[in-house]
Design a protein around this motif. Structure first.
Motif, PDB file in Angstrom:
ATOM      1  N   GLU A   1       0.826  -1.199   0.000  1.00 52.33           N
ATOM      2  CA  GLU A   1       0.000   0.000   0.000  1.00 52.33           C
ATOM      3  C   GLU A   1       0.869   1.261   0.000  1.00 52.33           C
ATOM      4  O   GLU A   1       0.567   2.228  -0.701  1.00 52.33           O
ATOM      5  CB  GLU A   1      -0.945  -0.008   1.205  1.00 52.33           C
TER       6      GLU A   1
ATOM      7  N   LEU B   1       2.221   1.776  -3.475  1.00 52.05           N
ATOM      8  CA  LEU B   1       1.234   2.389  -4.373  1.00 52.05           C
ATOM      9  C   LEU B   1       1.085   3.882  -4.106  1.00 52.05           C
ATOM     10  O   LEU B   1       0.982   4.678  -5.056  1.00 52.05           O
ATOM     11  CB  LEU B   1      -0.119   1.681  -4.232  1.00 52.05           C
ATOM     12  N   ARG B   2       1.086   4.293  -2.823  1.00 52.68           N
ATOM     13  CA  ARG B   2       1.016   5.719  -2.495  1.00 52.68           C
ATOM     14  C   ARG B   2       2.238   6.452  -3.052  1.00 52.68           C
ATOM     15  O   ARG B   2       2.112   7.529  -3.643  1.00 52.68           O
ATOM     16  CB  ARG B   2       0.925   5.921  -0.974  1.00 52.68           C
ATOM     17  N   CYS B   3       3.407   5.872  -2.856  1.00 59.66           N
ATOM     18  CA  CYS B   3       4.649   6.493  -3.347  1.00 59.66           C
ATOM     19  C   CYS B   3       4.663   6.545  -4.876  1.00 59.66           C
ATOM     20  O   CYS B   3       5.175   7.504  -5.461  1.00 59.66           O
ATOM     21  CB  CYS B   3       5.872   5.735  -2.838  1.00 59.66           C
ATOM     22  N   LEU B   4       4.107   5.535  -5.509  1.00 64.68           N
ATOM     23  CA  LEU B   4       4.038   5.506  -6.969  1.00 64.68           C
ATOM     24  C   LEU B   4       3.191   6.678  -7.466  1.00 64.68           C
ATOM     25  O   LEU B   4       3.554   7.335  -8.452  1.00 64.68           O
ATOM     26  CB  LEU B   4       3.453   4.174  -7.432  1.00 64.68           C
ATOM     27  N   ASP B   5       2.103   6.979  -6.766  1.00 66.51           N
ATOM     28  CA  ASP B   5       1.265   8.131  -7.127  1.00 66.51           C
ATOM     29  C   ASP B   5       2.013   9.448  -6.925  1.00 66.51           C
ATOM     30  O   ASP B   5       1.899  10.372  -7.721  1.00 66.51           O
ATOM     31  CB  ASP B   5      -0.020   8.156  -6.296  1.00 66.51           C
ATOM     32  N   ILE B   6       2.784   9.532  -5.842  1.00 61.11           N
ATOM     33  CA  ILE B   6       3.472  10.778  -5.508  1.00 61.11           C
ATOM     34  C   ILE B   6       4.722  10.985  -6.361  1.00 61.11           C
ATOM     35  O   ILE B   6       4.918  12.047  -6.950  1.00 61.11           O
ATOM     36  CB  ILE B   6       3.864  10.793  -4.009  1.00 61.11           C
TER      37      ILE B   6
ATOM     38  N   GLY C   1       6.038   8.773  -8.858  1.00 59.49           N
ATOM     39  CA  GLY C   1       6.165   8.105 -10.155  1.00 59.49           C
ATOM     40  C   GLY C   1       7.258   7.045 -10.103  1.00 59.49           C
ATOM     41  O   GLY C   1       7.358   6.305  -9.130  1.00 59.49           O
TER      42      GLY C   1
END
Length: 103
Positions: A63, A66-71, A73
């Motif tokens: 999780e 996924l948050r870091c991926l949104d922030i 990339g």
């Protein structure tokens, strides 16, 4: 009987027995301090004092990924600064598997 192969650099036949010749260790080159070098370490072997997790990712780790991926990339170094339980290489590998799964 031991198996062998031809050495690509010298063309000589090299016997592969799976054993280390301890007599050869004393003839290894010395470093600048005069001490003889130890046998080379295995590339990619994990550090013995590492505090990073191994094996399957926890739900919380994924999780956060996924948050870091949104922030961030695909800036894996920044992602690895936020997910301190995994190495940057583990995060890149997880991302590769994640992108393959969702494709």
């Amino acid at each position: 009987m031991a198996q062998g192969t031809r050495s690509s650099s010298s063309g000589r036949f090299v016997e592969r027995t799976g054993e280390v010749d301890v007599n050869m260790l004393g003839s290894m080159p010395a470093d600048s301090s005069g001490a003889t070098a130890s046998a080379p370490s295995r590339k990619g072997s994990p550090a013995t004092n590492s505090t990073k997790a191994t094996g399957r990712w926890t739900k919380e780790e994924h999780e956060e990924f996924l948050r870091c991926l949104d922030i961030y990339g695909r800036e894996w170094k920044k992602v690895s600064e936020r997910i301190t339980t995994r190495t940057a290489a583990q995060i890149r590998s997880h991302a590769q598997k994640y992108f393959k799964k969702i494709a």
